[in-house]
Design a protein around this motif. Sequence first.
Motif, PDB file in Angstrom:
ATOM      1  N   GLN A   4      14.778 -37.373  -9.127  1.00  8.81           N
ATOM      2  CA  GLN A   4      14.628 -38.376 -10.170  1.00  8.81           C
ATOM      3  C   GLN A   4      13.229 -38.957 -10.051  1.00  8.81           C
ATOM      4  O   GLN A   4      12.715 -39.142  -8.959  1.00  8.81           O
ATOM      5  CB  GLN A   4      15.665 -39.481  -9.990  1.00  8.81           C
ATOM      6  CG  GLN A   4      17.059 -39.015 -10.344  1.00  8.81           C
ATOM      7  CD  GLN A   4      18.028 -40.168 -10.504  1.00  8.81           C
ATOM      8  OE1 GLN A   4      17.765 -41.277 -10.076  1.00  8.81           O
ATOM      9  NE2 GLN A   4      19.159 -39.889 -11.112  1.00  8.81           N
ATOM     10  N   ASP A  11      10.792 -51.350 -16.232  1.00 10.51           N
ATOM     11  CA  ASP A  11      12.255 -51.231 -16.313  1.00 10.51           C
ATOM     12  C   ASP A  11      12.914 -52.080 -15.226  1.00 10.51           C
ATOM     13  O   ASP A  11      13.948 -52.720 -15.448  1.00 10.51           O
ATOM     14  CB  ASP A  11      12.690 -49.764 -16.144  1.00 10.51           C
ATOM     15  CG  ASP A  11      12.294 -48.915 -17.351  1.00 10.51           C
ATOM     16  OD1 ASP A  11      11.716 -49.482 -18.302  1.00 10.51           O
ATOM     17  OD2 ASP A  11      12.556 -47.696 -17.332  1.00 10.51           O
ATOM     18  N   GLN A  49      15.394 -47.021 -24.305  1.00 13.09           N
ATOM     19  CA  GLN A  49      15.390 -45.929 -23.326  1.00 13.09           C
ATOM     20  C   GLN A  49      16.488 -46.161 -22.281  1.00 13.09           C
ATOM     21  O   GLN A  49      17.239 -45.262 -21.928  1.00 13.09           O
ATOM     22  CB  GLN A  49      14.001 -45.834 -22.653  1.00 13.09           C
ATOM     23  CG  GLN A  49      13.903 -44.822 -21.510  1.00 13.09           C
ATOM     24  CD  GLN A  49      14.204 -43.389 -21.952  1.00 13.09           C
ATOM     25  OE1 GLN A  49      13.918 -43.012 -23.085  1.00 13.09           O
ATOM     26  NE2 GLN A  49      14.819 -42.610 -21.054  1.00 13.09           N
ATOM     27  N   LEU A  50      16.582 -47.420 -21.812  1.00  8.84           N
ATOM     28  CA  LEU A  50      17.623 -47.730 -20.819  1.00  8.84           C
ATOM     29  C   LEU A  50      19.012 -47.494 -21.412  1.00  8.84           C
ATOM     30  O   LEU A  50      19.913 -46.999 -20.723  1.00  8.84           O
ATOM     31  CB  LEU A  50      17.479 -49.179 -20.320  1.00  8.84           C
ATOM     32  CG  LEU A  50      16.257 -49.436 -19.411  1.00  8.84           C
ATOM     33  CD1 LEU A  50      16.046 -50.930 -19.189  1.00  8.84           C
ATOM     34  CD2 LEU A  50      16.401 -48.722 -18.071  1.00  8.84           C
ATOM     35  N   SER A  52      19.768 -45.223 -23.507  1.00  7.36           N
ATOM     36  CA  SER A  52      20.019 -43.773 -23.507  1.00  7.36           C
ATOM     37  C   SER A  52      20.372 -43.281 -22.091  1.00  7.36           C
ATOM     38  O   SER A  52      20.848 -42.178 -21.903  1.00  7.36           O
ATOM     39  CB  SER A  52      18.806 -43.016 -24.045  1.00  7.36           C
ATOM     40  OG  SER A  52      17.788 -42.986 -23.058  1.00  7.36           O
ATOM     41  N   GLU A  53      20.128 -44.131 -21.076  1.00  8.36           N
ATOM     42  CA  GLU A  53      20.432 -43.746 -19.686  1.00  8.36           C
ATOM     43  C   GLU A  53      21.741 -44.368 -19.191  1.00  8.36           C
ATOM     44  O   GLU A  53      22.012 -44.364 -17.999  1.00  8.36           O
ATOM     45  CB  GLU A  53      19.263 -44.173 -18.776  1.00  8.36           C
ATOM     46  CG  GLU A  53      17.980 -43.403 -19.076  1.00  8.36           C
ATOM     47  CD  GLU A  53      16.754 -43.972 -18.361  1.00  8.36           C
ATOM     48  OE1 GLU A  53      16.916 -44.790 -17.426  1.00  8.36           O
ATOM     49  OE2 GLU A  53      15.633 -43.590 -18.746  1.00  8.36           O
ATOM     50  N   GLY A  54      22.507 -44.962 -20.114  1.00  7.33           N
ATOM     51  CA  GLY A  54      23.839 -45.422 -19.711  1.00  7.33           C
ATOM     52  C   GLY A  54      24.030 -46.932 -19.706  1.00  7.33           C
ATOM     53  O   GLY A  54      25.115 -47.410 -19.379  1.00  7.33           O
ATOM     54  N   GLN A  70      26.537 -51.138 -17.409  1.00 10.27           N
ATOM     55  CA  GLN A  70      25.518 -50.396 -16.653  1.00 10.27           C
ATOM     56  C   GLN A  70      26.067 -49.037 -16.220  1.00 10.27           C
ATOM     57  O   GLN A  70      27.282 -48.829 -16.223  1.00 10.27           O
ATOM     58  CB  GLN A  70      25.075 -51.213 -15.450  1.00 10.27           C
ATOM     59  CG  GLN A  70      26.203 -51.731 -14.573  1.00 10.27           C
ATOM     60  CD  GLN A  70      25.684 -52.473 -13.353  1.00 10.27           C
ATOM     61  OE1 GLN A  70      25.498 -51.883 -12.311  1.00 10.27           O
ATOM     62  NE2 GLN A  70      25.456 -53.764 -13.496  1.00 10.27           N
ATOM     63  N   PRO A  71      25.194 -48.102 -15.841  1.00 13.68           N
ATOM     64  CA  PRO A  71      25.683 -46.769 -15.473  1.00 13.68           C
ATOM     65  C   PRO A  71      26.582 -46.823 -14.235  1.00 13.68           C
ATOM     66  O   PRO A  71      26.412 -47.689 -13.384  1.00 13.68           O
ATOM     67  CB  PRO A  71      24.404 -45.979 -15.145  1.00 13.68           C
ATOM     68  CG  PRO A  71      23.268 -46.833 -15.551  1.00 13.68           C
ATOM     69  CD  PRO A  71      23.750 -48.221 -15.722  1.00 13.68           C
ATOM     70  N   HIS A  75      21.173 -45.408 -10.321  1.00 11.36           N
ATOM     71  CA  HIS A  75      20.094 -45.330 -11.305  1.00 11.36           C
ATOM     72  C   HIS A  75      18.839 -45.904 -10.649  1.00 11.36           C
ATOM     73  O   HIS A  75      18.879 -47.018 -10.104  1.00 11.36           O
ATOM     74  CB  HIS A  75      20.493 -46.134 -12.542  1.00 11.36           C
ATOM     75  CG  HIS A  75      19.458 -46.144 -13.614  1.00 11.36           C
ATOM     76  ND1 HIS A  75      18.361 -46.977 -13.585  1.00 11.36           N
ATOM     77  CD2 HIS A  75      19.332 -45.392 -14.745  1.00 11.36           C
ATOM     78  CE1 HIS A  75      17.620 -46.762 -14.651  1.00 11.36           C
ATOM     79  NE2 HIS A  75      18.179 -45.798 -15.372  1.00 11.36           N
ATOM     80  N   HIS A  96      19.004 -37.173  -8.075  1.00 10.14           N
ATOM     81  CA  HIS A  96      20.236 -36.842  -8.808  1.00 10.14           C
ATOM     82  C   HIS A  96      21.101 -35.969  -7.929  1.00 10.14           C
ATOM     83  O   HIS A  96      22.281 -36.196  -7.751  1.00 10.14           O
ATOM     84  CB  HIS A  96      19.874 -36.026 -10.049  1.00 10.14           C
ATOM     85  CG  HIS A  96      20.080 -36.798 -11.300  1.00 10.14           C
ATOM     86  ND1 HIS A  96      21.110 -37.671 -11.466  1.00 10.14           N
ATOM     87  CD2 HIS A  96      19.364 -36.811 -12.453  1.00 10.14           C
ATOM     88  CE1 HIS A  96      21.028 -38.202 -12.674  1.00 10.14           C
ATOM     89  NE2 HIS A  96      19.977 -37.700 -13.285  1.00 10.14           N
TER      90      HIS A  96
END
Length: 335
Positions: A4, A11, A49-50, A52-54, A70-71, A75, A96
């Motif tokens: 990652q 962010d 963007q965040l 789109s990341e969950g 939150q994911p 992350h 990842h």
Amino acid sequence: MNTQSNPRSEDVTILRALLEAEEGAYVSGSGLAEQLGLSRVSVRTRIQQLESEGFAVEAIRHKGYRLLAQPETLHPALLEAEIARKEFHLPVHLLHEVDSTNAEATRLLSTGAEAPFAVLANRQSAGRGRMGRTWFSEAAGNLYLSLALRPQLPPARMGPFTLWMGLKVCQFLDERHDAAVGIKWPNDLLCNGRKLAGMLTEARIDTDFTRELVFGLGLNVNSTPADWPEALSTIATSLREAIGKSFSLNAFAADLLATLVEAYEAFVSGAYAADFKVLWTRYDSLMGKDVTLHSQGSTFEGTACGINDDGSLALQRPDGSRLSVRAGDVTLRPS
Ligand code: BTN
């Protein structure tokens, strides 16, 4: 191996502000823009963007942003934000997927990377356990982490290291999360008689010094029996299964890393010794139990009666004699 990228600092700042907002409160977009030296449009782009990341973020005109979800996996920016909130410093390599976080930590140490640092992964393709075993490492909301260290201590001082780290994990789970955990010498953490976590410490030792040390911890956090292979279904557990609720994995990981760093510092300074026996008495799951011990090709039976200062297991044999064993595997005998 799928690395990652490093989190973007904006962010991390945005997530920290969202996490620290009072329950139900909104974080002003123009405030964030000013803090970051960005336009409001750029802030909105980062938040999209965040998403789109969950993450789920509510945006309300003239009010600002509010974090709704939150994911469920680790992350990079969220973990970094949670670490920043704890106000301790620890470089983290979050992947990842990796073969093994212990292997990756060893590789990074061998390139001269400054220690301490941590390696975490959402999944391991070759997670390893003690004695050549494999460690279940699917992306199922568990923690697979390694702490890379250069303790510069004589090898003779390292005997209780893994046990001490395990005791501090037990204390963390018990006092912060109300989990009824225990440690089973030499490397298992148990909950309700099932395996919750395993530890694997690997060292590179020069003649007089422990040059490089990797402490690996696999901890089942949010996985459920449906995630585990058949062979684990009767012997494994997770915090979620034991406590009946799931955890915000990134906040949990940051808290645990802070605990581990503090535990390591106490070990190196020697300050750990005063608490070691107290915690052992509290969390020893073998005390007074009849066990079979396999050690270096031999098998012994006896009653577990604690551990010694060097981390060896004390065993009382049926003839009354005492045995201290430095390495091995223990199974409980039906009483
Ligand atoms: C055991 O119980 O045998 C020890 C298991 C240790 C598993 C952890 S998961 C993170 C770290 N990376 C590995 O490959 N192993 C350890």
